[in-house]
Write an enzyme that holds these catalytic residues in place. Structure first.
Site, PDB file in Angstrom:
ATOM      1  N   GLU A  32       0.833  -1.199   0.000  1.00 44.85           N
ATOM      2  CA  GLU A  32       0.000   0.000   0.000  1.00 44.85           C
ATOM      3  C   GLU A  32       0.872   1.254   0.000  1.00 44.85           C
ATOM      4  O   GLU A  32       1.797   1.380   0.796  1.00 44.85           O
ATOM      5  CB  GLU A  32      -0.893  -0.021   1.242  1.00 44.85           C
ATOM      6  CG  GLU A  32      -1.824   1.153   1.389  1.00 44.85           C
ATOM      7  CD  GLU A  32      -2.616   1.090   2.689  1.00 44.85           C
ATOM      8  OE1 GLU A  32      -3.614   1.811   2.783  1.00 44.85           O
ATOM      9  OE2 GLU A  32      -2.242   0.313   3.596  1.00 44.85           O
ATOM     10  N   LYS A  90     -10.091   2.151  -1.561  1.00 35.70           N
ATOM     11  CA  LYS A  90     -10.259   1.648  -0.192  1.00 35.70           C
ATOM     12  C   LYS A  90     -11.579   2.139   0.388  1.00 35.70           C
ATOM     13  O   LYS A  90     -11.876   3.328   0.391  1.00 35.70           O
ATOM     14  CB  LYS A  90      -9.077   2.115   0.654  1.00 35.70           C
ATOM     15  CG  LYS A  90      -8.950   1.429   2.008  1.00 35.70           C
ATOM     16  CD  LYS A  90      -7.634   1.848   2.667  1.00 35.70           C
ATOM     17  CE  LYS A  90      -7.362   1.096   3.947  1.00 35.70           C
ATOM     18  NZ  LYS A  90      -6.042   1.495   4.534  1.00 35.70           N
ATOM     19  N   CYS A 103      -5.243  -3.418   2.932  1.00 42.77           N
ATOM     20  CA  CYS A 103      -4.807  -3.314   4.324  1.00 42.77           C
ATOM     21  C   CYS A 103      -5.911  -3.611   5.337  1.00 42.77           C
ATOM     22  O   CYS A 103      -6.301  -4.757   5.531  1.00 42.77           O
ATOM     23  CB  CYS A 103      -4.184  -1.941   4.543  1.00 42.77           C
ATOM     24  SG  CYS A 103      -3.187  -1.811   6.055  1.00 42.77           S
TER      25      CYS A 103
END
Length: 263
Positions: free
Chosen positions: A43, A112, A144
């Site tokens: 990321e 995200k 994540c």
């Protein structure tokens, strides 16, 4: 069907795209030369994670410069490449966005949706849970913190994903979450997990490493330690997905009416 995949664990230099792309390129080439056809980078690998003061300056459109760099590497080595960057979106909005490219060019992206801590001050949230179809199958793409939201994985698997990919900058303080969640998402979905994480430190944020590739039965096929750059490689037998889903038929037996058929 057999498929070699790679998870690239790397430390990053804050605000230095040139240095980060140079390091990433060396590691991608290493993975590609060992036969990897799916390679995952961490990321915000091109900028470092704790660049909040520079988010706007470092943000790029998608496709843009970093996406084009990824495309060139993918085309040169005949592989598919995934990594998350700061996206300059519509009307000045910024997103933490994972990008998929291949030899044919830009394929897809995922913004995200579940933001950790102060990320909500930096980024807008994505709104779509999709899968990406590649020549070897469908993948679910997440970032994540999203590894802790099993609903996303289940939705992607119900849409046909056999491989779940997590591009991450996951903190060392919560390594136990990373360990359990990466194996849990594999078991409950009968899916392979490619969990790619940062190592090193940005400011007062320390990242946990422990990049890994997990089989549908939770076997860790390959992994790295908490510290240091690493190219984590494993060969997947994609037929294991169907076998595991027969052994533990969660997908078959779930009562979807309880979830208003959302899953």
């Amino acid at each position: 069907m057999k498929l070699i995949v790679a998870s690239i664990q790397m430390d990053c230099i804050l605000n230095d795209k040139k240095a980060n792309l140079s390091k990433a390129e060396e590691m991608v080439i290493c993975a590609a030369e060992k036969g990897a056809k799916l390679i995952v980078l961490p990321e915000l690998f091109s900028t470092g994670y704790r660049v909040e003061e520079q988010d706007e300056a470092l943000a790029e459109p998608i496709p843009g410069a970093t996406t084009e760099w990824m495309q060139q590497l993918a085309a040169r080595y005949g592989t598919y490449l995934i990594g998350a960057i700061i996206e300059a979106g519509e009307n000045g909005a910024l997103y933490d966005t994972a990008v998929v490219v291949g030899p044919e060019g830009y394929i897809a992206s995922h913004r995200k949706m579940h933001l950790w801590g102060d990320e909500c001050k930096r980024f807008k949230t994505g709104e779509s849970i999709d899968v990406v179809e590649l020549p070897f199958g469908k993948i679910g793409l997440q970032i994540c913190y999203e590894i802790g939201f099993p609903e996303m994985a289940r939705i992607q698997v119900r849409k046909g994903a056999d491989i779940l990919v997590y591009t991450s900058a996951f903190g060392r303080a919560r390594y136990y979450v990373w360990d359990i969640a990466s194996r849990s998402r594999a078991l409950e979905n009968g899916a392979f997990i490619v969990a790619c994480n940062r190592c090193g430190r940005d400011k007062d944020s320390e990242f946990g490493g422990l990049s890994r590739i997990v089989a549908p039965d939770t076997t860790i096929l390959a992994d790295s330690g908490a510290d240091g750059d690493a190219v984590v490689l494993a060969e997947l037998d994609l037929d294991e997905v169907e076998r595991m889903r027969r052994t533990l038929p969660y997908l078959r037996d779930m009562n979807r009416k309880l979830y208003n058929d959302k899953f």
